[in-house]
Design a protein around this motif. Structure first.
Motif, PDB file in Angstrom:
ATOM      1  N   UNK A 231     -12.937   6.263   4.914  1.00 11.80           N
ATOM      2  CA  UNK A 231     -12.667   6.987   3.671  1.00 11.80           C
ATOM      3  C   UNK A 231     -11.363   7.765   3.750  1.00 11.80           C
ATOM      4  N   UNK A 232     -10.954   8.177   4.946  1.00 12.25           N
ATOM      5  CA  UNK A 232      -9.702   8.920   5.099  1.00 12.25           C
ATOM      6  C   UNK A 232      -8.520   8.038   4.717  1.00 12.25           C
ATOM      7  N   UNK A 233      -8.513   6.802   5.186  1.00 11.55           N
ATOM      8  CA  UNK A 233      -7.420   5.887   4.829  1.00 11.55           C
ATOM      9  C   UNK A 233      -7.476   5.518   3.349  1.00 11.55           C
ATOM     10  N   UNK A 234      -8.664   5.351   2.818  1.00  4.49           N
ATOM     11  CA  UNK A 234      -8.779   5.067   1.385  1.00  4.49           C
ATOM     12  C   UNK A 234      -8.231   6.223   0.562  1.00  4.49           C
ATOM     13  N   UNK A 235      -8.501   7.459   1.007  1.00  6.06           N
ATOM     14  CA  UNK A 235      -7.996   8.630   0.292  1.00  6.06           C
ATOM     15  C   UNK A 235      -6.476   8.680   0.348  1.00  6.06           C
ATOM     16  N   UNK A 236      -5.898   8.373   1.502  1.00 10.99           N
ATOM     17  CA  UNK A 236      -4.440   8.369   1.627  1.00 10.99           C
ATOM     18  C   UNK A 236      -3.820   7.331   0.706  1.00 10.99           C
ATOM     19  N   UNK A 237      -4.438   6.182   0.611  1.00  3.67           N
ATOM     20  CA  UNK A 237      -3.934   5.142  -0.284  1.00  3.67           C
ATOM     21  C   UNK A 237      -4.029   5.595  -1.738  1.00  3.67           C
ATOM     22  N   UNK A 238      -5.141   6.226  -2.091  1.00  6.74           N
ATOM     23  CA  UNK A 238      -5.325   6.687  -3.470  1.00  6.74           C
ATOM     24  C   UNK A 238      -4.321   7.767  -3.836  1.00  6.74           C
ATOM     25  N   UNK A 239      -4.083   8.711  -2.911  1.00  4.49           N
ATOM     26  CA  UNK A 239      -3.107   9.769  -3.180  1.00  4.49           C
ATOM     27  C   UNK A 239      -1.718   9.183  -3.356  1.00  4.49           C
ATOM     28  N   UNK A 240      -1.360   8.239  -2.503  1.00  6.04           N
ATOM     29  CA  UNK A 240      -0.051   7.596  -2.627  1.00  6.04           C
ATOM     30  C   UNK A 240       0.121   6.895  -3.959  1.00  6.04           C
ATOM     31  N   UNK A 241      -0.915   6.193  -4.391  1.00  2.78           N
ATOM     32  CA  UNK A 241      -0.846   5.503  -5.687  1.00  2.78           C
ATOM     33  C   UNK A 241      -0.751   6.507  -6.836  1.00  2.78           C
TER      34      UNK A 241
END
Length: 348
Positions: A231-241
């Protein structure tokens, strides 16, 4: 350091243009700063090379702190170090007591070699010393003393793609099998976090390529491995988008795209099938004392949730331990007890 500073200046300049519509003067200023950094880096490089001043200092890998910094750097941007900064990129290799162990030297390093070989594979931004750092149990030493096995520790560039590291590990283990002092009758892989994915990727490639060690694979033990993603990597991807959706924040989105391919691989995890001869043990952890409680299920060890680490879609035995952090899975006595119990049972 000069290149990193130049990257920061680029982000600041882009944000300035997006928000304030920077004019020619500010553009000229940023260009001058970048030119100064470029020249400064070249001068520093020339000075270090020509004066030999660098020879008066110990290399990065000569201290525990330096080795930890190197491991963190490889995990963060290791996929890009192999070009311009090849000296900082970590090649996959075996390590023993702080030194590299060439495959050809295995007989000398393991004069009392066992036919049961256990391989420890570290996780993201880690190195093989993480299995031994701090308080707790040294799994490698404990297993060698309690079960009489031979233990190998692997170091690798955790910023590379999981599949690439898995393929390289498969080849390395084939070389180990060819050079081991006695015939290997049982091979056990233990991976922490990303290391579990790398271990399973190695099994996949060994099976696909018909490598001999796949036939003696007895166990794959995964500790806090994000089989279904983090979930940490998914959150980083979402924030970047999200940052990329707005003109003012779009330059900041580049900061989130700079993370390594290895980190990005953790977004979805992997579902490699185990080799026919191998058993799997998945160990998950939660900070909550009661793993069945909603905080335990929701937050897990703060990096990987139990549902991902235990992955009910895969054939494996599962243990979920409460009151443990992600890094505690490397050294905690309760984790060691589970591993020792698992490896002490026959696999065929």
């Amino acid at each position: 350091m000069f290149d990193a500073a130049g990257g920061v200046v680029g982000v600041v300049a882009g944000t300035h243009r997006a928000i304030a519509g920077a004019g020619p003067l500010s553009g000229f200023v940023y260009a001058c700063v970048n030119a100064g950094l470029t020249i400064g880096g070249a001068v520093a490089d020339l000075a270090i090379t020509s004066t030999g001043i660098g020879r008066h200092y110990r290399p990065l890998q000569s201290t525990v702190t330096g080795r930890r910094l190197g491991a963190a750097l490889n995990g963060a941007v290791g996929d890009r170090l192999t070009g311009r900064y090849a000296a900082l990129a970590t090649p996959m290799r075996l390590r023993d007591n702080g030194v590299d162990v060439p495959v050809a030297a295995l007989r000398a390093h393991h004069p009392d070699a066992s036919s049961h070989v256990v391989v420890l594979v570290h996780g993201l931004v880690e190195n093989e010393e993480w299995w031994q750092a701090g308080d707790g149990v040294d799994f490698g030493r404990g297993l060698a003393e309690d079960l009489g096995v031979s233990v190998l520790r692997v170091r690798y560039n955790s910023g590379r793609r999981v599949a690439d590291n898995g393929r390289e590990l498969a080849v390395l283990l084939a070389d180990v099998a060819d050079n081991w002092p006695v015939p290997i009758e049982r091979l056990s892989l233990i991976g922490h976090s990303m290391g579990g994915l790398v271990a399973r990727a190695a099994v996949h490639h060994a099976s696909a390529d018909g490598l001999a060690w796949a036939a003696v694979l007895g166990d794959v033990v995964c500790l806090g491995t994000p089989h279904q993603g983090s979930d940490v990597e998914r959150a980083a991807e979402a924030v970047g988008r999200a940052l990329g959706l707005f003109r003012e924040s779009a330059p900041l989105a580049t900061l989130f795209t700079l993370r390594s391919s290895g980190i990005k691989d953790l977004r979805h995890g992997h579902a490699f099938e185990p080799a026919p001869s191998g058993r799997q043990l998945f160990v998950a952890a939660t900070l909550a004392v009661d793993p069945a409680s909603w905080p335990g299920r929701l937050f897990g060890d703060l990096l990987v949730r139990p549902n991902s680490a235990a992955d009910p879609t895969q054939p494996a035995d599962r243990r979920t331990l409460g009151g443990l952090s992600h890094t505690a899975l490397l050294r905690h006595p309760r984790v060691y007890a589970e591993i020792r119990r698992w490896l002490s049972t026959p696999w065929q």
